[in-house]
Design a protein around this motif. Structure first.
Motif, PDB file in Angstrom:
ATOM      1  N   GLU A 124      62.491 -37.558  23.627  1.00  0.00           N
ATOM      2  CA  GLU A 124      62.443 -38.788  24.415  1.00  0.00           C
ATOM      3  C   GLU A 124      62.431 -38.482  25.910  1.00  0.00           C
ATOM      4  O   GLU A 124      62.911 -37.444  26.344  1.00  0.00           O
ATOM      5  N   LYS A 125      61.926 -39.450  26.675  1.00  0.00           N
ATOM      6  CA  LYS A 125      61.923 -39.337  28.130  1.00  0.00           C
ATOM      7  C   LYS A 125      62.748 -40.484  28.705  1.00  0.00           C
ATOM      8  O   LYS A 125      62.441 -41.645  28.459  1.00  0.00           O
ATOM      9  N   ILE A 126      63.768 -40.122  29.464  1.00  0.00           N
ATOM     10  CA  ILE A 126      64.691 -41.123  29.995  1.00  0.00           C
ATOM     11  C   ILE A 126      64.715 -41.043  31.510  1.00  0.00           C
ATOM     12  O   ILE A 126      64.754 -39.949  32.075  1.00  0.00           O
ATOM     13  N   LEU A 146      53.358 -32.832  35.256  1.00  0.00           N
ATOM     14  CA  LEU A 146      53.811 -31.617  34.572  1.00  0.00           C
ATOM     15  C   LEU A 146      54.951 -31.944  33.599  1.00  0.00           C
ATOM     16  O   LEU A 146      54.959 -31.487  32.455  1.00  0.00           O
ATOM     17  N   PHE A 147      55.899 -32.740  34.034  1.00  0.00           N
ATOM     18  CA  PHE A 147      56.986 -33.165  33.137  1.00  0.00           C
ATOM     19  C   PHE A 147      56.426 -33.826  31.883  1.00  0.00           C
ATOM     20  O   PHE A 147      56.846 -33.536  30.768  1.00  0.00           O
ATOM     21  N   LEU A 148      55.473 -34.734  32.094  1.00  0.00           N
ATOM     22  CA  LEU A 148      54.928 -35.487  30.962  1.00  0.00           C
ATOM     23  C   LEU A 148      54.198 -34.554  29.997  1.00  0.00           C
ATOM     24  O   LEU A 148      54.307 -34.696  28.775  1.00  0.00           O
ATOM     25  N   GLU A 149      53.471 -33.586  30.555  1.00  0.00           N
ATOM     26  CA  GLU A 149      52.752 -32.636  29.705  1.00  0.00           C
ATOM     27  C   GLU A 149      53.717 -31.765  28.905  1.00  0.00           C
ATOM     28  O   GLU A 149      53.512 -31.518  27.718  1.00  0.00           O
ATOM     29  N   LEU A 150      54.771 -31.309  29.554  1.00  0.00           N
ATOM     30  CA  LEU A 150      55.750 -30.465  28.858  1.00  0.00           C
ATOM     31  C   LEU A 150      56.449 -31.259  27.763  1.00  0.00           C
ATOM     32  O   LEU A 150      56.741 -30.748  26.681  1.00  0.00           O
ATOM     33  N   ASN A 151      56.698 -32.524  28.045  1.00  0.00           N
ATOM     34  CA  ASN A 151      57.298 -33.399  27.037  1.00  0.00           C
ATOM     35  C   ASN A 151      56.365 -33.521  25.831  1.00  0.00           C
ATOM     36  O   ASN A 151      56.803 -33.410  24.679  1.00  0.00           O
ATOM     37  N   GLN A 152      55.080 -33.694  26.092  1.00  0.00           N
ATOM     38  CA  GLN A 152      54.094 -33.815  25.021  1.00  0.00           C
ATOM     39  C   GLN A 152      53.933 -32.517  24.234  1.00  0.00           C
ATOM     40  O   GLN A 152      53.991 -32.500  23.013  1.00  0.00           O
ATOM     41  N   GLU A 153      53.733 -31.433  24.988  1.00  0.00           N
ATOM     42  CA  GLU A 153      53.402 -30.148  24.355  1.00  0.00           C
ATOM     43  C   GLU A 153      54.577 -29.540  23.613  1.00  0.00           C
ATOM     44  O   GLU A 153      54.406 -28.924  22.562  1.00  0.00           O
ATOM     45  N   LEU A 213      60.702 -46.109  41.229  1.00  0.00           N
ATOM     46  CA  LEU A 213      60.491 -46.964  40.058  1.00  0.00           C
ATOM     47  C   LEU A 213      59.195 -46.633  39.329  1.00  0.00           C
ATOM     48  O   LEU A 213      59.122 -46.700  38.097  1.00  0.00           O
ATOM     49  N   GLU A 214      58.179 -46.247  40.088  1.00  0.00           N
ATOM     50  CA  GLU A 214      56.901 -45.892  39.454  1.00  0.00           C
ATOM     51  C   GLU A 214      57.078 -44.709  38.506  1.00  0.00           C
ATOM     52  O   GLU A 214      56.531 -44.690  37.401  1.00  0.00           O
ATOM     53  N   LYS A 270      57.248 -44.327  33.915  1.00  0.00           N
ATOM     54  CA  LYS A 270      56.491 -43.412  33.053  1.00  0.00           C
ATOM     55  C   LYS A 270      57.339 -42.856  31.913  1.00  0.00           C
ATOM     56  O   LYS A 270      56.847 -42.179  31.017  1.00  0.00           O
ATOM     57  N   MET A 271      58.637 -43.138  31.951  1.00  0.00           N
ATOM     58  CA  MET A 271      59.527 -42.645  30.906  1.00  0.00           C
ATOM     59  C   MET A 271      59.574 -43.671  29.752  1.00  0.00           C
ATOM     60  O   MET A 271      59.090 -44.782  29.889  1.00  0.00           O
TER      61      MET A 271
END
Ligand SMILES: Nc1ncnc2c1ncn2[C@@H]1O[C@H](COP(=O)(O)OP(=O)(O)OP(=O)(O)O)[C@@H](O)[C@H]1O
Ligand SMILES: [Mg+2]
Length: 233
Positions: free
Chosen positions: A33-35, A184-191, A203-204, A208-209
């Motif tokens: 999860e992304k928080i 990069l965070f989002l990619e690492l979360n995915q991969e 807030l932007e 994304k989380m």
């Protein structure tokens, strides 16, 4: 549940005055999860992150790692989880200026007793992944802020943690570099199914989380349009 906190309280005394910063925090995050955690300055975001990351001991309440309650008096257990399962990224990078980029990234491996050759191989892989290979031998002061933060992220994930805590990771970056770091965070979360807990004033980025928590007046509430409007943050 990967990490869960139940009724965390924490206060500080400076001289005669005591302030209660966290007044009963409940928090949970599942694997992958992304928080985001939002909240005004001084509301206790860093304090909370430090407690979730086992760096600081709560006055009361429990933290559960993979459903097992942590004993905050057992420094061996805490440091095991902290070193092997958790990664940390900070606003001001906290890199070692006397080391080059590759050495900074390898450091967690060397500290765990990984042979230098293996650590270097892993470091080089990570640099490649981050498109920073050509910077490997440069000293930290020769890098831009965005590049420094990517190096800090590479170091944080060197030992393949399950969770990454980031405390205002884009707080010191321009909009473009901030975007890249978030990407990069989002990619690492995915991969890697890397779980993310990101403290931010932006807030932007928070949007994304998967979920947003708001820390205010000692309590953590889940984001809703109303809670956010009322907070004025
Ligand atoms: N070790 C400490 N001793 C005394 N007071 C502390 C300590 N650590 C934090 N505080 C106080 O606790 C409050 C919360 O601090 P914290 O750093 O957690 O806030 P924050 O939400 O991260 O703020 P910012 O957005 O500015 O980083 C502040 O009033 C701070 O001064
Ligand atoms: Mg802070």
């Amino acid at each position: 549940m990967l990490l869960r906190a139940h009724q965390i309280k924490k206060g500080f005394s400076n001289g005669k005055k005591r302030i209660e910063v966290l007044k009963g925090i409940n928090f949970e995050v599942n694997k992958g999860e992304k928080i985001a955690i939002l909240g005004p300055s001084g509301s206790g975001k860093t304090t909370l992150l430090n407690i979730l990351g086992t760096l600081e001991r709560p006055d009361s309440g429990e933290v559960f790692w993979e459903e097992k309650v942590l004993n905050f008096r057992d420094e061996r257990e805490l440091s095991f989880i902290r070193r092997k399962k958790m990664g940390f990224v900070f606003q001001f990078y906290h890199l070692m200026p006397e080391l080059n980029v590759l050495e900074n990234i390898m450091l967690p491996g060397l500290m765990e007793g990984l042979p230098r050759k293996e650590a270097q191989k892993r470091g080089e892989e990570l640099l490649k992944r981050l498109k920073l290979s050509e910077k490997a031998w440069q000293r930290i002061y020769t890098l831009s802020g965005g590049e420094r933060q990517k190096v800090a992220i590479a170091r944080a994930i060197f030992l393949s943690p399950k969770i990454l805590f980031a405390d205002e990771p884009t707080g010191n970056l321009d909009a473009e570099s901030a975007k890249e770091v978030v990407q990069l965070f989002l990619e690492l979360n995915q991969e890697l199914s890397l779980t993310l807990v990101v403290v931010t004033h932006n807030l932007e980025i928070a949007k994304k989380m998967d979920r947003i928590y708001l820390l205010k007046e000692g309590f953590l509430v889940e984001y809703s349009e109303t809670s956010l409007r009322e907070s004025g943050d």
